[in-house]
Design a protein around this motif. Structure first.
Motif, short mmCIF file in Angstrom:
data_model
loop_
_atom_site.label_atom_id
_atom_site.label_comp_id
_atom_site.label_asym_id
_atom_site.label_seq_id
_atom_site.Cartn_x
_atom_site.Cartn_y
_atom_site.Cartn_z
N UNK A 1 0.94 -1.09 0.10
CA UNK A 1 -0.13 -0.11 0.33
C UNK A 1 0.84 1.08 -0.21
N UNK A 2 1.68 0.90 0.56
CA UNK A 2 2.55 2.16 0.73
C UNK A 2 3.79 2.05 0.87
N UNK A 3 5.28 2.90 0.33
CA UNK A 3 6.46 3.36 0.25
C UNK A 3 6.32 4.44 1.23
N UNK A 4 8.31 4.79 1.76
CA UNK A 4 8.08 6.05 2.19
C UNK A 4 10.07 6.24 1.32
N UNK A 5 9.87 7.03 0.26
CA UNK A 5 11.12 7.19 0.28
C UNK A 5 11.76 8.40 0.84
N UNK A 6 12.80 8.32 1.19
CA UNK A 6 13.93 9.94 2.09
C UNK A 6 15.15 9.79 1.35
N UNK A 7 15.61 11.01 1.99
CA UNK A 7 17.74 10.99 1.29
C UNK A 7 18.34 11.01 2.54
N UNK A 8 18.90 9.98 2.91
CA UNK A 8 19.67 10.45 4.48
C UNK A 8 20.48 10.88 4.65
N UNK A 9 21.51 11.64 5.67
CA UNK A 9 21.91 12.52 5.86
C UNK A 9 23.56 12.08 4.80
N UNK B 1 6.93 11.08 -0.51
CA UNK B 1 8.47 11.19 -0.67
C UNK B 1 8.34 12.23 0.57
N UNK B 2 9.65 12.22 1.39
CA UNK B 2 10.16 12.92 2.99
C UNK B 2 11.23 14.17 2.45
N UNK B 3 10.82 15.49 2.55
CA UNK B 3 11.91 16.57 2.47
C UNK B 3 11.90 16.20 0.84
N UNK B 4 11.67 16.34 0.35
CA UNK B 4 11.81 16.32 -1.23
C UNK B 4 11.28 16.63 -1.94
N UNK C 1 6.25 15.07 1.88
CA UNK C 1 5.70 15.29 2.97
C UNK C 1 7.11 16.07 3.69
N UNK C 2 6.60 16.95 4.44
CA UNK C 2 7.67 18.43 4.45
C UNK C 2 8.02 17.98 6.81
#
Length: 332
Positions: A239-247, A298-301, A323-324
């Protein structure tokens, strides 16, 4: 000297001296002394088969500026076949010498012509090159190639074309000044063809690179369409996948429970790839397509312009959400 068509109205011929008055020559100019001893300049004649209205307007505007500076100006227009000629003359003002008036006119004409070549003829030259050498593209494709070529030339030094371009501006001005120091007649098309070969080579290179850019972009768009098709025909596996860039800068995938998704679990995607062929972003996209999630957050992107994020947005379209501010965004 360029081969030019027969001159109408005496525009391209040296002015004849009035009976009984001596003839003087300075550089490429001929002028006479009147009975008061003032110099009478022959001026400069500009010929062209294109942009005649534009040239007339630019020359007229420059002549008006010179008149406001106290100079006496004469601008005449005549035609010969497909060419239109504009004769620009600066008449004696009783203060400046003939040589000084020559220099003023030469500098003003060189500035006007360099601006016209770079800002107006350039587009025509690029279009001609695309039409003659890449005739097999349709009109819309040619317009795209033209846009890429212009971007190449204005790329702020990011390409070899752009890197050479600023220096060419100075060279064109220098070549115009040099030519007008020895000739009082110039046909724009001929001058570009025979005197600005390096400039033409830069434009040709820009067009060649633009075609490469266009084909790569076309290939990328077809690739995106294919990926989109694969996503549409698959039943969602999650149903859901989160995508984000790490440090560290690396992208990571997390499942609905915010647990990391291990890419090495998808052995089928990596089976026949060598270390050199293995591209992490490609694998990540392949995993997303295999999972075909109903939603990708997508987080912080929101402002990320990386190829990976842009590809995800184009392939998954409305399934992508931004998502921010959440625990994943904050690294909690």
């Amino acid at each position: 000297m360029l081969g030019l068509p027969a001159a109408p109205c005496g525009l391209l011929s040296r002015p004849a001296a009035a009976p009984g008055l001596p003839v003087y020559r300075s550089g490429g100019y001929t002028y006479t002394k009147n009975r008061e001893g003032q110099g009478k300049m022959a001026g400069i004649s500009i010929g062209t088969a294109r942009h005649t209205s534009l040239i007339k307007a630019c020359l007229g505007r420059e002549m008006k500026i010179m008149e406001k500076e106290g100079l006496k100006i004469r601008l005449r227009e005549c035609s010969s076949g497909k060419y239109t000629f504009f004769s620009c003359q600066v008449l004696p003002d009783g203060q400046k010498s003939g040589e000084e008036l020559e220099r003023i006119l030469r500098c003003r004409m060189a500035r006007v012509l360099s601006d016209l070549i770079l800002n107006h003829w350039q587009g025509l030259l690029l279009k001609d090159m695309i039409r003659e050498n890449y005739y097999y593209f349709d009109e819309e494709e040619k317009r795209s190639i033209l846009r890429y070529a212009k971007n190449r030339l204005g790329g702020g030094g990011r390409s070899s074309c752009a890197a050479r371009y600023p220096a060419l501006r100075q060279k064109i001005m220098g070549k115009l000044l040099d030519f007008l120091s020895h000739h009082n007649q110039l046909v724009v098309e001929g001058f570009i063809r025979f005197r600005l070969k390096e400039y033409v080579e830069v434009l040709e290179e820009a067009v060649e690179r633009a075609v490469d850019d266009f084909l790569l972009e076309k290939e990328y768009r077809e690739f995106i369409r294919l990926l989109r098709y694969f996503v549409e025909i698959q039943e969602p596996r999650v149903n859901l996948v989160h995508l984000l860039r790490e440090g560290s800068g690396a992208f990571r995938l997390y499942d609905e429970s915010r647990r990391p998704i291990r890419l090495d679990c998808f052995e089928g995607l990596l089976y026949n790839l060598s270390a050199e062929e293995l591209n992490y972003d490609d694998v990540l996209i392949s995993v997303l397509i295999t999972l075909a999630p109903r939603q990708i957050t997508v987080h912080r992107l929101a402002h990320d312009k990386s190829t990976l994020v842009q590809t995800v947005r184009q392939v998954f379209g409305e399934r992508v959400r931004e998502c921010l501010d959440c625990p994943l965004c904050r690294g909690e």
